[in-house]
Design an enzyme around this catalytic site. Structure first.
Site, PDB file in Angstrom:
ATOM      1  N   ALA A 114      53.495  56.960  24.414  1.00  0.00           N
ATOM      2  CA  ALA A 114      53.561  57.673  23.144  1.00  0.00           C
ATOM      3  C   ALA A 114      54.043  56.693  22.082  1.00  0.00           C
ATOM      4  CB  ALA A 114      54.516  58.863  23.242  1.00  0.00           C
ATOM      5  N   MET A 115      53.862  57.062  20.808  1.00  0.00           N
ATOM      6  CA  MET A 115      54.232  56.152  19.714  1.00  0.00           C
ATOM      7  C   MET A 115      54.857  56.931  18.572  1.00  0.00           C
ATOM      8  SD  MET A 115      54.443  53.174  18.444  1.00  0.00           S
ATOM      9  CE  MET A 115      55.178  52.932  16.832  1.00  0.00           C
TER      10      MET A 115
ATOM     11  N   ASN B   2      55.198  56.800  15.346  1.00  0.00           N
ATOM     12  CA  ASN B   2      54.806  56.714  13.932  1.00  0.00           C
ATOM     13  C   ASN B   2      55.573  57.733  13.098  1.00  0.00           C
ATOM     14  OD1 ASN B   2      52.553  55.048  14.868  1.00  0.00           O
ATOM     15  ND2 ASN B   2      51.697  56.994  15.566  1.00  0.00           N
TER      16      ASN B   2
ATOM     17  N   HIS C  98      62.326  61.121  23.121  1.00  0.00           N
ATOM     18  CA  HIS C  98      62.384  59.669  22.889  1.00  0.00           C
ATOM     19  C   HIS C  98      61.754  59.331  21.530  1.00  0.00           C
ATOM     20  CE1 HIS C  98      61.907  55.369  24.381  1.00  0.00           C
ATOM     21  NE2 HIS C  98      61.046  55.394  23.385  1.00  0.00           N
ATOM     22  N   GLU C  99      60.560  59.863  21.294  1.00  0.00           N
ATOM     23  CA  GLU C  99      59.866  59.543  20.035  1.00  0.00           C
ATOM     24  C   GLU C  99      60.583  60.168  18.841  1.00  0.00           C
ATOM     25  OE1 GLU C  99      57.928  57.274  20.542  1.00  0.00           O
ATOM     26  OE2 GLU C  99      57.514  57.570  22.665  1.00  0.00           O
TER      27      GLU C  99
HETATM   28 ZN   LIG Z   1      60.170  53.975  22.199  1.00  0.00          ZN
END
Ligand SMILES: [Zn+2]
Length: 861
Positions: free
Chosen positions: A274-275, A277, A309-310
Site C-alpha cells: 500500500a502507499m 499518498n 500504517h498508511e
Molecule cells: Zn509505510
C-alpha cells in the site's frame, strides 16, 4: 509504504550521484494530465513556481521517460524559451536559457508527453474486467516519470492538479475535487482538485478509471474506500477500520488529520502492499478488500494494520517528512509501530502485542547477518533507495520504538511524538531531530539509546549469568554484537568494539519488571526475589538473550508462565544460539517440545518454522523418518487434544492452532489423505471449512496433490477473481504442489500473461521456499531470465526473488548463484543478493555444526 509480506532486501554500490545541485526551490506545481488509455501514453502540462537563490542560466530537475515539448522560464524580466539537455543515467533534465534568470521567484512552464508503463511505477497502466486504468506509484523516485520535478523529499511544495479523462472515467487525486466540467476535448471531461498543503513529490497520486466508492466519515473528514465496480461490496470492513483509526489518531497525535478528505483506493495492479499518498492512499487489492461476513481473522488483521500504517503516515511521513531517504526508517518504522495503536484499541482480542513480538523476530532474522545494515544507511541512487525499504527500516525500527516506549512510559512517549510532529509540521526532519525532541519531552536519555541502535549495524546479545544473593537475584550481563552463524567468532571479535545503550527490564518469579539502562560491556543488576530471571520482560527489548541451557529449560516451565511475547522471544533467541553454534540443537528441540501444547498460535508458528528447518536442513541428510516420528509423537497428541477435525463452536485460536499443526504434521499419510478430502469438501461448499482453516488445508492437500486436484484449484481460483482472499488461497497453494510435472506447470504459469506481474514474485518466492519446487524454480529462473525480467522488471520484484534464493543450503549452490548474478547484474538487488548468499552459507555451516549433536540427541529419543 507497506511492503508485501515476504519481501526482503539490501546493497552497497558504487553510486552515481543523482542529487540535484540545489539553489532552486519549488513552491508550487500546477499540473495537468491527459491520459490516453488506448495508446498507453499521456500528455502533461505543468508550471512550477520556483525561487532562485542566485541568478542562473541553467536549472536542473528530475525527469525519466519524459519527452519534452515546449519549455519556457519566466522571471521579472520576461519569458524566454529553454533548451533541454537530458541525462538518462542521472534521470535529470537541465533547462538552459540565454539570459540568466534573476535571483528570486521564477516560473518554469513545460509541455511534455510520457508513457503509461506496465512496470507499476510512476504513472502506469493497470487492467481489470477488460478495461484499462491509469494509476500511480511515485515512491520512492518515480514522480519524475509522471512530471519533471524536483523529485527529492526535502523539496516540499503545493500541488494544484487537474486531469482531462474519458467521459466514462472518474479521476481521484490528493486534493478534494473542486470542479468537473465537460471537455475541452470531445468525449472528455476535466476534473480539478483543490491545491494540496505543502508535501513531497513522492506523495502525489493520480487515479483514472471507473472506480466506485463507499463513503463515510470520521470527525470532520469525509472518507471513501474505492475499488473497481465488481469489488464495491468488499469495501465496508476497510471503511469501518479507517473511520475508527482517523478518529483515534486525531486524539493520539493531538493534531487533526492534515488533509481535507481521505480516499483509500484498491488498485488491480500494484507493486507494494500500500502507499500513503497524501489524502489518496492506494492499496494492493488483497490488503484492502475483505468480505465483511466471510473474511478470515488473519485477513481482517492485515487490512486493519495496513490501513492504520498508511494513516499513521499522513502525520508521520506526510505532514513531517524525512529530509532524505537515509532516514526512511523515521517514516516506516514509526508507521509500523503506530499502526498497532488504533487496532489494539479497536480489537484487543487480536493481541497485537504478540504481533509486535513476531515483528521483532522478523527483524532479528535479518539483523544477525554480517551483511545487515544500520538503521541509518547512506543511499544515493534509486536502486539503493529502493532496497532500504526492508525489515531494518520497518520491523527493527518499530521494535526499537517499542523498547523505548516501554522504558519512558506510553504517555510520555506519545507526548514526545506529538511535540515532534507539532515542531516540524509541513516541514522536514532528520533522525536526530526526532530523538532530541523525545529526549527533551521525556527527560530520559532517548538520544543515547537511539544513537546506539540507529547508527550501528546488527543486534546485541546479552549473555546472562545470575545468582541468588540474600533474597535478591544478581544478574550479570555481558554484551557484544551477535553474529548468527557458526564459526563467526572472528567476525564477532572484530565487532567486539560495538556496545549499545539499552533499557533492560528483568522479571524474576513472575513479579513486576525491574528496568535499568545497560551501556557497559559487562554490567551487574539486581532484581528483587529469587528464581529464573527473564531478561527481556514482555519481549519489549531489541536484543538477543543468551541463557545457559539449564536456564532455558527452567524458563519454559516457570509458574506463573512467561507471557506469550516472552515465549516467542525465548524460542527465537534459543534458535539463534543454535544457528550460531553456541548451543546444540537438542536444547532448542527440547524447548520446542516443552512448549508443544502452548495455547498461543504464534508460539506454535515460531517453533514450527524452526522444526521445518531442522527437518529440511539438518535431519534431511541423515534421518528424516526418525525425526518425523519424534515430531509426530510430540505434536500429534496436541492435535488430538485441539481436535483433528473442526467442530462447530471452535474459537479462532483453536482453528489457528489446528491449521499450524496440520502443516507441521503434513508428512503423516493419514493426515495428508484427510486434508485432500477436506479440500475437496471445501471446493464443493466453502462453508465446510472455517475461513482460518481453508488456507492451511489447501496447502497441505496441495503438497501431496495430483493433477486432478491442481486442475480443480485452478478452476476455483479463476472463478474467484472478485474475492481476493479466496483467489489467493488457491493461488498460493499452487506453489505447494510437489509433483515435478505440476511444479513445471506452475513455473510457466507464473510468468505467463495470465498472472499479474505484481503476483509473479509471490509465487516464485513461495516455490523457492518449498523443498519439492526449489531446484526446479532456480533452474527455471536462470533459463527464463529474459522472459522473467521482461515481465516483472528488476526494480520491484527482484529483491524479493533474489532474497528467496537464500532458502538453499549448500555452498556449491551459493557459488552457482554468485556466478549467475555476476553474469546477470541486478544493482537493484545487490544487497538482497549478498544477504541471500550469507543465508545459504550460514545454513550449510549450521548443518555441518549441528549434524552430530542432532544424531546424538535423536538417538536418546
Ligand atoms: Zn509505510
Amino acid at each position: 509504504m507497506a511492503l508485501v509480506a515476504g519481501l526482503l532486501s539490501l546493497g552497497s554500490l558504487a553510486a552515481i550521484a543523482q542529487r540535484l545541485p540545489g539553489g532552486v526551490t519549488p513552491t508550487n506545481y500546477t499540473l495537468w494530465f491527459a491520459p490516453d488509455l488506448e495508446k498507453e501514453t499521456f500528455r502533461g502540462r505543468e508550471t512550477i513556481a520556483v525561487t532562485l537563490a542566485a541568478p542562473a542560466t541553467a536549472i536542473t530537475l528530475h525527469a525519466a521517460e519524459i519527452t519534452f515539448g515546449e519549455v519556457t522560464i519566466s522571471d521579472a524580466a520576461g519569458t524566454q524559451p529553454a533548451r533541454v539537455t537530458l541525462d538518462e543515467q542521472a534521470e535529470t533534465a537541465t533547462l538552459t536559457v540565454p539570459r540568466a534568470v534573476g535571483k528570486g521567484p521564477a516560473t518554469i512552464a513545460i509541455t511534455y508527453t510520457g508513457v503509461l508503463n506496465d512496470k507499476l511505477r510512476g504513472f502506469y497502466l493497470s487492467r481489470a474486467n477488460g478495461r484499462k486504468y491509469a494509476v500511480s506509484q511515485m515512491e520512492a523516485t518515480d514522480a519524475r516519470r509522471a512530471f519533471p520535478s524536483f523529485d527529492e523529499p526535502a523539496y516540499k511544495a503545493t500541488f494544484a492538479i487537474s486531469l482531462m479523462v474519458d467521459a466514462a472515467d472518474s479521476a481521484i487525486s490528493n486534493g478534494r475535487q473542486v470542479s468537473d466540467t465537460p471537455g475541452p476535448e470531445p468525449g472528455k471531461h476535466t476534473v480539478t482538485f483543490a491545491p494540496t498543503p505543502k508535501m513531497s513529490t513522492y506523495l502525489v497520486a493520480l487515479l483514472v478509471g471507473d472506480f466506485v466508492c463507499r463513503t463515510g466519515s470520521a470527525d470532520t473528514t469525509p472518507i471513501r474506500v474505492c475499488a473497481t465496480p465488481d469489488k464495491l461490496g468488499l469495501t465496508a470492513f476497510a471503511l469501518a477500520a479507517a473511520e475508527q483509526q482517523v478518529a483515534f489518531f486525531n486524539t493520539f497525535f493531538g493534531i487533526p488529520y492534515p488533509y481535507e478528505k481521505l480516499d483509500i483506493i484498491g488498485v488491480p495492479d500494484f507493486a507494494a502492499g500500500a502507499m500513503e499518498n497524501a489524502g489518496a492512499i492506494t492499496f494492493r487489492e488483497r490488503l484492502l478488500l475483505a468480505d465483511d461476513k466471510t473474511a478470515s481473522v488473519d485477513v481482517r488483521i492485515d487490512v486493519a494494520r495496513v490501513v492504520a500504517h498508511e494513516l499513521a503516515h499522513q502525520w508521520f511521513g506526510n505532514l513531517v517528512t524525512m529530509k532524505w531517504w537515509d532516514d526512511i526508517w523515521l517514516n516506516e518504522g514509526f508507521a509500523t509501530w503506530a499502526a498497532n495503536k488504533p487496532v489494539a484499541a479497536w480489537k484487543p482480542e487480536w493481541r497485537l502485542d504478540i504481533t509486535a513480538a513476531e515483528d521483532t523476530q522478523t527483524a532479528l532474522g535479518l539483523d544477525v547477518l554480517r551483511s545487515t545494515r544500520a538503521i541509518h544507511t547512506d543511499v544515493s541512487t534509486p536502486a539503493q533507495i529502493n532496497e532500504v525499504f526492508d525489515p531494518i527500516a520497518y520491523e527493527k525500527t518499530a521494535g526499537v520504538l517499542n523498547m523505548i516506549e516501554a522504558y519512558v512510559g506510553p504517555e510520555a512517549f506519545r507526548k514526545g511524538v506529538s511535540s515532534y510532529l507539532e515542531k516540524y509540521s509541513t516541514s522536514n526532519a532528520a533522525g536526530e531531530d526526532f530523538w532530541m525532541e523525545m529526549t527533551r519531552v521525556t527527560e530520559k536519555p532517548v538520544n543515547r539509546i537511539m544513537k546506539s541502535v540507529v547508527d550501528q549495524p546488527g543486534a546485541p546479545v546479552l549473555s546472562v549469568s545470575s545468582r541468588c544473593v540474600s533474597g535478591a537475584t544478581e544478574v550479570t550481563l555481558r554484551q557484544q554484537r551477535f553474529v548468527g552463524a557458526p564459526g563467526a567468532v572472528d567476525a564477532a571479535k572484530t565487532a567486539a568494539g560495538q556496545t549499545w545503550t539499552l533499557p533492560v527490564c528483568i522479571k524474576t518469579g513472575g513479579g513486576e519488571p525491574t528496568c535499568t539502562l545497560v551501556s557497559e560491556r559487562e554490567q551487574t543488576l539486581r532484581a528483587p526475589g529469587c528464581g529464573a530471571p527473564m531478561v527481556n520482560a514482555d519481549a519489549r527489548g531489541y536484543y538477543i538473550t543468551e541463557y545457559d541451557p539449564a536456564a532455558v529449560a527452567a524458563l519454559a516451565t516457570l509458574t506463573p508462565p512467561l507471557t506469550a511475547p516472552e515465549r516467542i522471544s525465548l524460542l527465537g533467541d534459543e534458535w539463534r544460539l543454535v544457528a550460531a553454534g553456541r548451543h546444540d540443537v537438542g536444547t532448542y528441540l527440547d524447548l520446542a517440545a516443552a512448549l508443544a501444547g502452548d495455547p498461543t498460535p504464534a508460539v506454535l508458528t515460531e517453533a514450527a518454522r524452526r522444526l521445518e528447518f531442522v527437518r529440511q536442513s539438518i535431519a534431511g541428510a541423515s534421518e528424516p523418518e526418525r525425526f518425523d516420528a519424534w515430531v509426530s509423537r510430540t505434536w500429534r497428541p496436541v492435535l488430538e487434544q485441539v481436535g483433528v477435525d473442526p467442530s462447530p463452536g471452535d474459537d479462532e485460536d483453536t482453528n489457528r492452532r489446528r491449521g499450524i499443526l496440520w502443516q507441521l504434521l503434513a508428512a503423516d499419510a493419514e493426515l495428508q489423505a484427510r486434508a485432500q478430502a477436506r479440500a475437496r469438501a471445501y471446493m464443493a461448499d466453502p462453508s465446510a471449512l472455517s475461513p482460518t482453516l481453508a488456507a492451511p488445508v489447501l496447502q497441505v492437500a496441495a503438497a501431496g496433490g495430483d493433477r486432478a486436484l491442481y486442475d480443480a484449484y485452478l478452476l476455483r481460483m479463476k472463478a474467484a477473481t472478485n474475492a481476493p482472499e479466496e483467489f489467493y488461497r488457491y493461488f498460493n497453494a499452487l506453489g505447494s504442489f510437489g509433483e515435478p510435472a505440476l511444479v513445471t506447470r506452475t513455473l510457466h504459469y507464473a510468468i505467463s500473461p495470465e498472472v499479474r506481474s505484481q503476483d509473479t514474485p509471490l509465487l516464485l518466492e513461495q516455490m523457492l521456499g518449498t523443498p519439492a519446487a526449489r531446484e526446479a524454480a532456480w533452474t527455471f529462473i536462470q533459463q527464463e531470465w529474459a522472459a522473467l525480467t521482461a515481465k516483472v522488471g528488476v526494480f520491484q520484484a527482484m529483491p524479493a526473488i533474489v532474497g528467496a534464493l537464500g532458502n538453499f543450503c549448500a555452498t556449491e549452490r551459493a557459488a552457482e548463484i554468485r556466478a549467475f548474478f555476476a553474469a546477470h547484474q541486478v544493482p537493484e538487488a545487490a544487497r538482497s543478493l549478498t544477504q541471500a548468499l550469507e543465508r545459504i552459507e550460514t545454513c550449510a555451516a549450521v548443518r555441518e555444526r549441528q549434524s552430530a549433536p542432532f544424531r546424538r540427541w535423536l538417538a536418546g529419543r
